[in-house]
Enzyme design. Structure first.
Site, short mmCIF file in Angstrom:
data_model
loop_
_atom_site.label_atom_id
_atom_site.label_comp_id
_atom_site.label_asym_id
_atom_site.label_seq_id
_atom_site.Cartn_x
_atom_site.Cartn_y
_atom_site.Cartn_z
N GLN A 297 11.62 19.44 -5.80
CA GLN A 297 11.97 18.32 -5.00
C GLN A 297 10.90 17.17 -4.87
O GLN A 297 9.95 17.47 -3.99
CB GLN A 297 12.62 18.82 -3.67
N GLU B 181 19.13 22.08 2.84
CA GLU B 181 17.86 22.56 2.78
C GLU B 181 17.62 23.09 4.29
O GLU B 181 16.95 24.18 4.28
CB GLU B 181 16.85 21.32 2.47
N SER C 102 6.57 21.63 -3.94
CA SER C 102 6.91 23.42 -3.86
C SER C 102 7.05 23.66 -5.30
O SER C 102 7.97 23.24 -6.08
CB SER C 102 7.75 24.05 -3.02
N GLU D 197 9.20 17.17 14.99
CA GLU D 197 9.64 15.91 15.98
C GLU D 197 10.89 15.22 15.40
O GLU D 197 11.65 14.76 16.12
CB GLU D 197 8.36 15.03 15.70
N SER E 287 9.38 13.77 -0.51
CA SER E 287 8.19 12.95 0.23
C SER E 287 6.95 12.22 -0.51
O SER E 287 6.76 12.73 -1.68
CB SER E 287 7.36 14.17 1.00
#
Length: 390
Positions: A129, A247, A164, A374, A132
């Site tokens: 994926q 996910e 990953s 968060e 990010s």
């Protein structure tokens, strides 16, 4: 809620239990501690997924025409319970199964589904994926990777991070900005990227565990055909929300429920071996862990109810993710406390060959991967509790 199982469900449970008894894994899953053990673990888990697939136990919820079983969601829960009971390893192609598959089934075109979905289940093609970025992790909409239109496709340039199993992957799901002048959450397109394309550089990131499951991925003029766009150009953000919901709240949560149940059982055995089984504070901590694992199971039941009703996972998936991150850290912190001074020893001389130390370090990832705690807390506050921003 009716927790009773139907006759068909109980028949399915007996079938799964009998198969696992006859095909029990050679060993439990291990936390890699270096590149060699990572490669070894990858091979073991890939073989295990292939065997489960051949038996019909991978992609239970997927439609039959795409290699699945078309089973009701409750049977996925039963499978998870029996895998935990057998202490079976998790599936290696979880990005493909948990994230890519459900997204393509909902948003992909027929050609994409026919070509890509079956090989996800068999682990023939591994997925990663590419969401990010160094400055767009918690704030995913801030991505700066560009995909510029060029002929019959796009040219992608940018950098991704915390990917990953990138070094083992054939395909990736990729978010890139196709309209830089559009508002922050607009102008983003969802791509399927062949990881063997020219212009891709993978740089593994060594973690505190010593392993390199995560990588940086550099994209330098990588061509992506228009046929590998999912949905419409510039409309990728909504599709990405489908991916993230799955996910955090479906396959991921079901898998982690299994792993935490195994960890809890092993933790109780560790308490007995270290002479703490009768210590009141330890008994209370273990009981609290048992309650937490059971709460996570009930959260997953709520998700299953949504799926049974034909609904997609909602913001409740963030609550599951947040709860799990805290749970896994508490359980592994307790394990090291039970070891006492031996918790400082790692490697083969440690208790259980350092298994608890490695798992403790890995548990730190839980508050970051898949969206930080968060961010999950903000989603829960705003979308579940209706609290104002700021």
């Amino acid at each position: 809620m009716d927790f009773a199982y139907s006759a068909d469900d109980e028949r399915f449970r007996r079938e799964v239990r009998a198969w696992l008894a006859a095909h029990r894994p050679a060993r439990p899953e291990r936390v890699p501690h270096d590149d060699a053990s990572l490669a070894e673990e990858f091979a073991v888990l890939r073989d295990w997924q292939r065997r489960l697939f051949e038996a019909g136990y991978v992609g239970l919820l997927w439609p039959r025409e795409y290699g699945g079983r078309g089973a009701p969601p409750v049977q996925q829960a039963i499978l998870n319970e029996e895998l935990a009971r057998a202490r079976a390893p998790q599936l290696i192609n979880r990005v493909g199964i948990n994230n890519t598959g459900p997204t393509l089934i909902l948003h992909g075109n027929e050609a994409q589904k026919r070509r890509l979905l079956p090989k996800i289940l068999s682990a023939e093609e591994i997925w990663c994926q590419l969401f990010s970025e160094p400055n767009a992790g918690s704030d995913l909409a801030a991505i700066r990777t560009r995909a510029d239109a060029a002929g019959d496709g796009f040219v992608v340039t940018g950098q991704k991070v915390w990917t990953s199993y990138a070094q083992f992957s054939k395909w990736a799901i990729l978010l890139a900005r196709t309209n830089p002048s559009a508002p922050k959450h607009k102008g983003i397109t969802y791509f399927l990227l062949d990881m063997e394309s020219p212009g891709i550089t993978i740089r593994p990131l060594k973690q505190i565990t010593g392993s390199t499951e995560f990588s940086e991925v550099f994209l330098e003029g990588v061509r992506v055909g228009r046929e590998h766009v999912v949905g419409e150009v510039d409309q990728g953000w909504e599709i990405a929300m489908t991916t993230l919901a799955h996910e955090r709240g479906t396959g991921f949560a079901f898998k982690e429920q299994v792993l935490q149940r195994i960890a809890l059982e092993d933790l109780m055995q560790l308490a007995r071996e270290r002479g703490h089984a009768a210590t009141p504070s330890v008994r209370q901590a273990v009981a609290a862990g048992w309650i937490d694992v059971e709460i996570m199971r009930l959260m997953n039941c709520r998700t299953l109810t949504r799926l049974e009703r034909g609904l997609e996972p909602g913001p409740e998936s963030s609550l599951v993710k947040l709860f799990w991150a805290q749970l896994t850290q508490r359980l592994h912190q307790l394990a090291l406390e039970l070891e006492g001074p031996w918790a400082q020893v790692t490697g083969e001389r440690a208790i259980d060959a350092g298994r608890w130390q490695q798992a403790f370090l890995w548990s730190r990832v839980g508050a970051i991967a898949g969206g930080t705690s968060e961010v999950q807390a903000n989603i829960v506050a705003q979308r579940l509790l209706g609290l104002p921003r700021g």
